[in-house]
Design an enzyme around this catalytic site. Structure first.
Site, mmCIF file in Angstrom:
data_model
loop_
_atom_site.group_PDB
_atom_site.id
_atom_site.type_symbol
_atom_site.label_atom_id
_atom_site.label_comp_id
_atom_site.label_asym_id
_atom_site.label_seq_id
_atom_site.Cartn_x
_atom_site.Cartn_y
_atom_site.Cartn_z
ATOM 1 N N CYS A 116 0.811 -1.225 0.000
ATOM 2 C CA CYS A 116 0.000 0.000 0.000
ATOM 3 C C CYS A 116 0.841 1.270 0.000
ATOM 4 C CB CYS A 116 -0.959 -0.005 1.182
ATOM 5 S SG CYS A 116 -2.066 -1.404 1.120
ATOM 6 N N HIS A 256 -3.598 6.937 2.695
ATOM 7 C CA HIS A 256 -3.955 5.650 2.093
ATOM 8 C C HIS A 256 -5.338 5.250 2.598
ATOM 9 C CE1 HIS A 256 -3.994 1.577 0.843
ATOM 10 N NE2 HIS A 256 -3.825 1.078 2.057
ATOM 11 N N ASN A 286 -10.143 -0.559 -0.453
ATOM 12 C CA ASN A 286 -8.680 -0.437 -0.445
ATOM 13 C C ASN A 286 -8.127 -1.009 -1.753
ATOM 14 O OD1 ASN A 286 -5.934 -0.660 -0.025
ATOM 15 N ND2 ASN A 286 -6.098 -1.556 2.012
HETATM 16 O O1 UT7 Z 1 -3.852 -1.479 3.421
HETATM 17 C C1 UT7 Z 1 -2.910 -2.287 4.043
HETATM 18 C C2 UT7 Z 1 -2.975 -2.180 5.470
HETATM 19 N N1 UT7 Z 1 -4.216 -2.749 5.974
HETATM 20 C C3 UT7 Z 1 -4.905 -2.098 6.851
HETATM 21 O O2 UT7 Z 1 -4.594 -0.982 7.206
HETATM 22 C C4 UT7 Z 1 -6.083 -2.815 7.502
HETATM 23 C C5 UT7 Z 1 -5.995 -2.679 9.011
HETATM 24 N N2 UT7 Z 1 -7.037 -3.392 9.728
HETATM 25 C C6 UT7 Z 1 -8.332 -3.093 9.642
HETATM 26 O O3 UT7 Z 1 -8.749 -2.246 8.884
HETATM 27 C C7 UT7 Z 1 -9.280 -3.807 10.582
HETATM 28 O O4 UT7 Z 1 -8.523 -4.531 11.529
HETATM 29 C C8 UT7 Z 1 -10.254 -4.777 9.857
HETATM 30 C C9 UT7 Z 1 -11.276 -3.983 9.044
HETATM 31 C C10 UT7 Z 1 -9.497 -5.732 8.964
HETATM 32 C C11 UT7 Z 1 -11.048 -5.574 10.898
HETATM 33 O O5 UT7 Z 1 -11.707 -4.686 11.793
HETATM 34 P P1 UT7 Z 1 -11.517 -4.869 13.369
HETATM 35 O O6 UT7 Z 1 -12.352 -3.855 14.019
HETATM 36 O O7 UT7 Z 1 -10.059 -4.871 13.673
HETATM 37 O O8 UT7 Z 1 -12.163 -6.266 13.604
HETATM 38 P P2 UT7 Z 1 -11.510 -7.564 14.251
HETATM 39 O O9 UT7 Z 1 -10.608 -8.235 13.301
HETATM 40 O O10 UT7 Z 1 -10.989 -7.225 15.605
HETATM 41 O O11 UT7 Z 1 -12.802 -8.458 14.422
HETATM 42 C C12 UT7 Z 1 -13.892 -8.081 15.303
HETATM 43 C C13 UT7 Z 1 -15.013 -9.086 15.144
HETATM 44 C C14 UT7 Z 1 -14.528 -10.541 15.175
HETATM 45 O O12 UT7 Z 1 -15.500 -11.303 15.845
HETATM 46 P P3 UT7 Z 1 -15.289 -11.729 17.369
HETATM 47 O O13 UT7 Z 1 -13.993 -12.490 17.410
HETATM 48 O O14 UT7 Z 1 -15.232 -10.448 18.130
HETATM 49 O O15 UT7 Z 1 -16.502 -12.555 17.643
HETATM 50 C C15 UT7 Z 1 -14.502 -10.932 13.721
HETATM 51 O O16 UT7 Z 1 -14.701 -12.306 13.510
HETATM 52 O O17 UT7 Z 1 -15.641 -8.911 13.864
HETATM 53 C C16 UT7 Z 1 -15.682 -10.153 13.170
HETATM 54 N N3 UT7 Z 1 -15.576 -9.887 11.736
HETATM 55 C C17 UT7 Z 1 -16.642 -9.648 10.974
HETATM 56 N N4 UT7 Z 1 -17.953 -9.575 11.238
HETATM 57 C C18 UT7 Z 1 -18.783 -9.295 10.229
HETATM 58 C C19 UT7 Z 1 -14.457 -9.828 10.981
HETATM 59 N N5 UT7 Z 1 -14.784 -9.543 9.705
HETATM 60 C C20 UT7 Z 1 -16.136 -9.424 9.668
HETATM 61 C C21 UT7 Z 1 -17.049 -9.141 8.662
HETATM 62 N N6 UT7 Z 1 -18.365 -9.070 8.968
HETATM 63 N N7 UT7 Z 1 -16.670 -8.893 7.379
#
Ligand code: UT7
Length: 329
Positions: A116, A256, A286
């Protein structure tokens, strides 16, 4: 001859026609428009479809339009750099395929893979050639067909990424404008959290790697999120400090586009008003190396000559950094 600066003299974005909305994704994986919107800010992304279509087709579409709107003939272009993690093939590089598709014959080209942060790294690399006086018309492309490496059964990644690209033309200027300074960092230990396991020399493609779904993006989102906020805000501060500037001197920050919450956090940490932060994540998701040039293209009409702009990025590697530039037209 006085000091030369590398001015951006034109910009052009391109996204493919097909659109994948949050509602479409609700039918594909266990997710909801509400979750995606509140956790990422994304509403839709564009997807490149069609047999034989690849990253270079998006790059070529952007470069062709860029040349026509800047009255640049293909023969005048001396160098082309393409930032991408989704090259058409493992080799040769996509920059030269783009050049071939648009009739650029007098240039040399190569790809930069910094995920990125790729467009920023490529922009600064290209600027050095222009500032040295060795090259007069250099094109920088940031292009990614993320749909080619995304597992559409993995809800943690498929909701984030989209396909798209943008290209800029760099030309020498004696006025102090264009790419002024960059602070770049990288930390290879971050590869644990964001990578694509198979298909490289570490794990060559095999029946096994395909069966195990190892040819898709793997991301552990939380550590990437934290590192992205810290990395973008600290390099913005560093580039400002070493140019004797404060955030009050900055007209626009272009981050980004990975997650709206990351963008909000960076602005909050810098106490920078969101009205001056460029955002289009809701439309494209993204697009990896494509996000920054797509932002430049979408908001081109709002920039005025002399505007001070900071571009900032964070991505796989980890790679990150911030570039200070002055808008030249
Ligand atoms: O561009 C390159 C660099 N990349 C980035 O900058 C991305 C950085 N990370 C992020 O943007 C975020 O971490 C994500 C968008 C990928 C995920 O968001 P988050 O708030 O960090 O969620 P999480 O991974 O902590 O997951 C929270 C909950 C989990 O459930 P439990 O374990 O709390 O029951 C996940 O299983 O949300 C769940 N989850 C979803 N639920 C519904 C993960 N993906 C989804 C989804 N829909 N698509």
């Amino acid at each position: 001859m006085g000091k030369l600066f590398a001015a951006i003299t034109g910009v052009q974005g391109y996204v493919p026609e097909d659109v994948l909305t949050n509602q479409d994704l609700e039918k594909m994986v266990d997710t909801s428009d509400e979750w995606i919107t509140s956790r990422t800010g994304i509403k839709k992304r564009h997807i490149l479809k069609g047999e034989g279509k690849a990253t270079s087709d998006m790059g070529a579409a952007a470069v062709e339009k860029l040349m026509s709107k800047t009255n640049t003939s293909p023969d005048e272009v001396e160098m082309i750099i393409c930032a991408t993690v989704t090259a058409d093939m493992k080799f040769p590089d996509t920059a030269n395929t783009i050049a071939d598709k648009v009739g650029i014959k007098n240039a040399f080209g190569y790809d930069i893979n910094a995920a990125c942060s790729g467009f920023l790294y490529a922009l600064t690399t290209a600027a050095k050639f222009v500032e040295s006086g060795s090259h007069k018309k250099v094109i920088v492309v940031g292009a990614d067909m993320m749909s080619s490496i995304i597992d559409y059964t993995d809800r943690t990644t498929c909701i984030i990424f989209g396909d798209g690209c943008g290209a800029v033309l760099l030309e020498p200027s004696e006025e102090p404008c264009g790419v002024l300074d960059s602070v770049f960092k990288s930390d290879g230990s971050g590869r644990e959290f964001l990578h694509l396991k198979a298909g490289g020399s570490l794990m060559p493609t095999s029946e096994e790697t395909v069966k195990k779904n190892l040819h898709y993006v793997y991301q552990d989102g939380r550590p990437v999120f934290k590192a992205a906020v810290a990395g973008m805000s600290s390099t913005i501060k560093e580039v400002l400090e070493r140019n004797d500037l404060t955030t009050d001197d900055i007209d626009w920050i272009i981050p980004h586009q990975a997650n709206m919450r990351i963008i909000n956090s960076v602005a909050h940490m810098l106490d920078f008003p969101m009205e001056k932060v460029i955002v289009n994540i809701e439309k494209y998701g993204n697009t990896t190396a494509g996000t920054l040039p797509l932002c430049l293209s979408d908001f081109e009409n709002q920039f005025k000559k002399g505007d001070k702009i900071i571009l900032t990025a964070f991505g796989g590697g980890f790679t990150w950094g911030s570039t200070l530039l002055t808008w030249a037209y």
